[in-house]
Design a protein around this motif. Structure first.
Motif, short mmCIF file in Angstrom:
data_model
loop_
_atom_site.label_atom_id
_atom_site.label_comp_id
_atom_site.label_asym_id
_atom_site.label_seq_id
_atom_site.Cartn_x
_atom_site.Cartn_y
_atom_site.Cartn_z
N TYR A 198 -44.85 1.09 -15.13
CA TYR A 198 -44.72 1.28 -16.57
C TYR A 198 -43.35 1.86 -16.91
CZ TYR A 198 -45.55 3.03 -21.28
OH TYR A 198 -45.44 3.29 -22.62
N GLN A 199 -42.93 2.87 -16.17
CA GLN A 199 -41.62 3.50 -16.41
C GLN A 199 -40.49 2.49 -16.19
OE1 GLN A 199 -40.84 6.28 -17.79
NE2 GLN A 199 -42.94 7.03 -17.92
N LYS A 200 -40.62 1.67 -15.15
CA LYS A 200 -39.60 0.66 -14.85
C LYS A 200 -39.47 -0.33 -16.01
CE LYS A 200 -38.57 -2.96 -11.49
NZ LYS A 200 -39.05 -3.66 -10.31
N ILE A 201 -40.62 -0.82 -16.51
CA ILE A 201 -40.60 -1.78 -17.62
C ILE A 201 -40.08 -1.12 -18.90
CG2 ILE A 201 -42.08 -3.19 -19.12
CD1 ILE A 201 -43.86 -3.66 -16.63
N ALA A 202 -40.50 0.12 -19.17
CA ALA A 202 -40.03 0.82 -20.36
C ALA A 202 -38.52 1.04 -20.30
CB ALA A 202 -40.76 2.16 -20.50
N GLU A 203 -38.00 1.39 -19.15
CA GLU A 203 -36.56 1.60 -18.98
C GLU A 203 -35.80 0.30 -19.21
OE1 GLU A 203 -33.05 3.61 -18.37
OE2 GLU A 203 -35.04 4.49 -18.53
N ALA A 204 -36.31 -0.80 -18.65
CA ALA A 204 -35.65 -2.10 -18.82
C ALA A 204 -35.69 -2.52 -20.29
CB ALA A 204 -36.32 -3.14 -17.93
N ASN A 205 -36.82 -2.33 -20.95
CA ASN A 205 -36.94 -2.71 -22.36
C ASN A 205 -36.02 -1.89 -23.25
OD1 ASN A 205 -38.80 -4.73 -21.94
ND2 ASN A 205 -40.56 -3.45 -22.36
N VAL B 49 -32.95 -5.36 -21.10
CA VAL B 49 -32.93 -6.15 -19.88
C VAL B 49 -34.29 -6.83 -19.71
CG1 VAL B 49 -32.68 -6.04 -17.36
CG2 VAL B 49 -31.31 -4.53 -18.82
N PRO B 50 -34.31 -8.17 -19.56
CA PRO B 50 -35.61 -8.82 -19.36
C PRO B 50 -36.20 -8.43 -18.00
CG PRO B 50 -33.82 -10.42 -19.14
CD PRO B 50 -33.21 -9.11 -19.57
N VAL B 51 -37.48 -8.23 -18.00
CA VAL B 51 -38.19 -7.82 -16.78
C VAL B 51 -38.86 -9.06 -16.20
CG1 VAL B 51 -40.04 -6.36 -15.89
CG2 VAL B 51 -38.58 -5.54 -17.72
N ASN B 52 -38.85 -9.17 -14.90
CA ASN B 52 -39.53 -10.29 -14.25
C ASN B 52 -41.03 -10.10 -14.40
OD1 ASN B 52 -37.11 -11.37 -13.44
ND2 ASN B 52 -37.11 -10.31 -11.47
#
Length: 193
Positions: free
Chosen positions: A124-131, A135-138
């Motif tokens: 969740y933290q990784k996706i939130a940081e990318a958003n 940055v699009p997340v895979n």
């Protein structure tokens, strides 16, 4: 006087009372009865599901002016005695629960649940940081079976939408045909026939 007559008199005599207070529109005088004094009360009882077994109790005291205090206890399905103490007054109803700690306690996670939660929060933290940085997340790709299920869903949805549209068109055509062939029924209540 016969005994039958005395029975009739006894049965009829309560009916001969004053009923003017029931028919206020016929009454010529108005009487005001002061309210009765407060009636304090107290009750208590015990009950059980079968003889010799008490599994619930209730007691309450009222001062007659709207203030009430009481408590009730019962044995729950886990064989724990639960108690609720309450008071009601001009500020509302106030209850306190006794011996309910286990019902509000959060369960302790197993090791597997703890690890799954940690993994979830890291992702969740990784996706939130990318958003937050655009940055699009895979994102995971659909499996073949998920793709087939999605296609089937879309086809069924389209088929149902087409059927609903056909039904709506048919009803509209029926309505227009009815209007075209129907005479206007102009009802005039003032018209004399």
């Amino acid at each position: 006087m016969r005994s039958d007559d005395s029975i009739a008199i006894v049965l009829i005599s309560p009916c001969l009372g004053d009923v003017s207070h029931l028919l206020s529109e016929y009454s010529t005088t108005t009487t005001t009865t002061p309210p009765p004094p407060p009636r304090p009360y107290r009750f208590q009882y015990q009950a059980g599901r079968y003889p010799g077994n008490v599994d619930r109790v209730h007691q309450e005291i009222g001062d007659g002016s709207g203030r009430v205090q009481g408590s009730y206890s019962f044995v729950d399905p886990k064989h724990k005695v639960r108690t609720v103490q309450y008071a009601a007054d001009e500020t509302g109803f106030h209850a306190s629960l006794i011996n309910y700690e286990d019902t509000i306690a959060q369960p302790i996670d197993s090791e597997a649940v703890r690890l799954a939660k940690e993994k979830h929060f890291r992702l969740y933290q990784k996706i939130a940081e990318a958003n937050s940085h655009g940055v699009p997340v895979n994102l995971p790709r659909d499996s073949a079976s998920v793709g087939r299920a999605k296609d089937k869903h879309i086809q069924l949805y389209q088929k149902i939408a087409e059927e609903h549209a056909a039904i709506a068109n048919q009803r509209e055509a029926e309505r227009l045909a009815y209007e075209a062939t129907s005479a206007i029924n102009d009802v005039n209540p003032d018209h004399v026939y």
